[in-house]
Design a protein around this motif. Structure first.
Motif, PDB file in Angstrom:
ATOM      1  N   SER A 173       0.806  -1.219   0.000  1.00 54.99           N
ATOM      2  CA  SER A 173       0.000   0.000   0.000  1.00 54.99           C
ATOM      3  C   SER A 173       0.840   1.270   0.000  1.00 54.99           C
ATOM      4  N   ARG A 174       2.081   1.189   0.453  1.00 57.77           N
ATOM      5  CA  ARG A 174       2.929   2.388   0.431  1.00 57.77           C
ATOM      6  C   ARG A 174       3.162   2.853  -1.012  1.00 57.77           C
ATOM      7  N   VAL A 175       3.245   1.907  -1.937  1.00 56.02           N
ATOM      8  CA  VAL A 175       3.386   2.262  -3.346  1.00 56.02           C
ATOM      9  C   VAL A 175       2.084   2.884  -3.853  1.00 56.02           C
ATOM     10  N   ALA A 176       0.959   2.365  -3.381  1.00 58.65           N
ATOM     11  CA  ALA A 176      -0.327   2.960  -3.744  1.00 58.65           C
ATOM     12  C   ALA A 176      -0.402   4.407  -3.282  1.00 58.65           C
ATOM     13  N   ALA A 177       0.028   4.665  -2.046  1.00 57.20           N
ATOM     14  CA  ALA A 177       0.004   6.032  -1.521  1.00 57.20           C
ATOM     15  C   ALA A 177       0.912   6.938  -2.333  1.00 57.20           C
ATOM     16  N   ASP A 178       2.076   6.423  -2.711  1.00 58.83           N
ATOM     17  CA  ASP A 178       3.021   7.204  -3.515  1.00 58.83           C
ATOM     18  C   ASP A 178       2.441   7.480  -4.901  1.00 58.83           C
ATOM     19  N   ALA A 179       1.803   6.464  -5.488  1.00 59.85           N
ATOM     20  CA  ALA A 179       1.177   6.648  -6.804  1.00 59.85           C
ATOM     21  C   ALA A 179       0.063   7.683  -6.729  1.00 59.85           C
ATOM     22  N   ARG A 180      -0.753   7.609  -5.690  1.00 55.61           N
ATOM     23  CA  ARG A 180      -1.843   8.583  -5.566  1.00 55.61           C
ATOM     24  C   ARG A 180      -1.294   9.996  -5.387  1.00 55.61           C
ATOM     25  N   GLU A 181      -0.270  10.129  -4.558  1.00 55.09           N
ATOM     26  CA  GLU A 181       0.313  11.454  -4.325  1.00 55.09           C
ATOM     27  C   GLU A 181       0.797  12.091  -5.624  1.00 55.09           C
TER      28      GLU A 181
END
Length: 233
Positions: free
Chosen positions: A169-177
């Protein structure tokens, strides 16, 4: 396949998507075995970072009186022991999935936290011809979570021209940002919290298997990125 409106690169995480993930189980066991509490807060804080940063956080979680470098050595030893019982396997359907995605008018690339020789060549080298001829694999351990490094440094494209497929999910958060595309792939029971974290971030697509990671799904993501609807407002 008709031209896509936005997508130029599809980036697939190796560990947890194309091959078995071992790190979630290993870290959870290590923390618990060394007197720490491995709960949702701990998982959210620890997973998806550079190796040494993970070791620093695990050292604090377990109140270990030792340098993080020593904890990292112990984590690697614990992983080797885990692998003796749970050897890494290539995920079912990799050949068919990569063959289908290679027909899209995009650059198809794998990425992971280890060197190319350590992970990609060993387990996925037979599929190199299906990936981007120039950059089949990117190592991101020193650039985690990796979205900016892969999009801007490696491929020099806009963030909304790439989609990441990852189990963390950390990659998801980075992608969303950054406004990049993201497909969640929490691939095992150990990823239950990661699935919850991704849903909380507004991840729209969580394919349950590589058979669901299809060109049609990527066309849908392309349309979402082109119309700025991939992430909730």
């Amino acid at each position: 396949m008709s031209a896509l409106r936005k997508l130029r690169v599809v980036a697939l995480d190796c560990d947890g998507v194309l091959i078995d993930d071992t790190y979630l189980d290993v870290i959870a066991r290590f923390v618990t075995d060394h007197g720490g509490v491995y709960d949702a807060a701990a998982e959210r804080d620890v997973i998806g970072l550079r190796d040494l940063v993970v070791a620093e956080k695990v050292t604090r979680l377990c109140a270990l009186d030792q340098p993080a470098e020593e904890t990292l050595k112990q984590l690697w030893a614990a992983r080797q022991e885990y692998l003796r019982e749970h050897p890494i396997r290539v995920a079912e359907g990799v050949q068919d999935c990569l063959t289908a995605l290679s027909g899209l008018p995009v650059r198809l690339v794998c990425y992971g936290g280890r060197t190319r020789e350590h992970t990609f060549d060993r387990y996925l080298g037979d599929f190199t011809a299906l990936l981007d001829a120039e950059v089949p694999y990117v190592s991101i351990n020193e650039h985690r979570p990796g979205v900016e490094h892969i999009a801007r440094t490696v491929f020099d494209i806009a963030f909304d021209e790439i989609v990441f497929v990852d189990d963390v999910s950390r990659v998801a958060a980075d992608a969303r940002e950054h406004g990049a595309g993201f497909l969640g792939f929490p691939s095992s029971p150990a990823h239950a919290r990661q699935r919850e974290f991704m849903a909380g971030l507004g991840v729209r697509h969580l394919p349950a298997s590589l058979a669901e990671l299809t060109p049609d799904l990527l066309v849908m993501v392309d349309e979402e990125l082109a119309t700025s609807t991939h992430w909730p407002c």
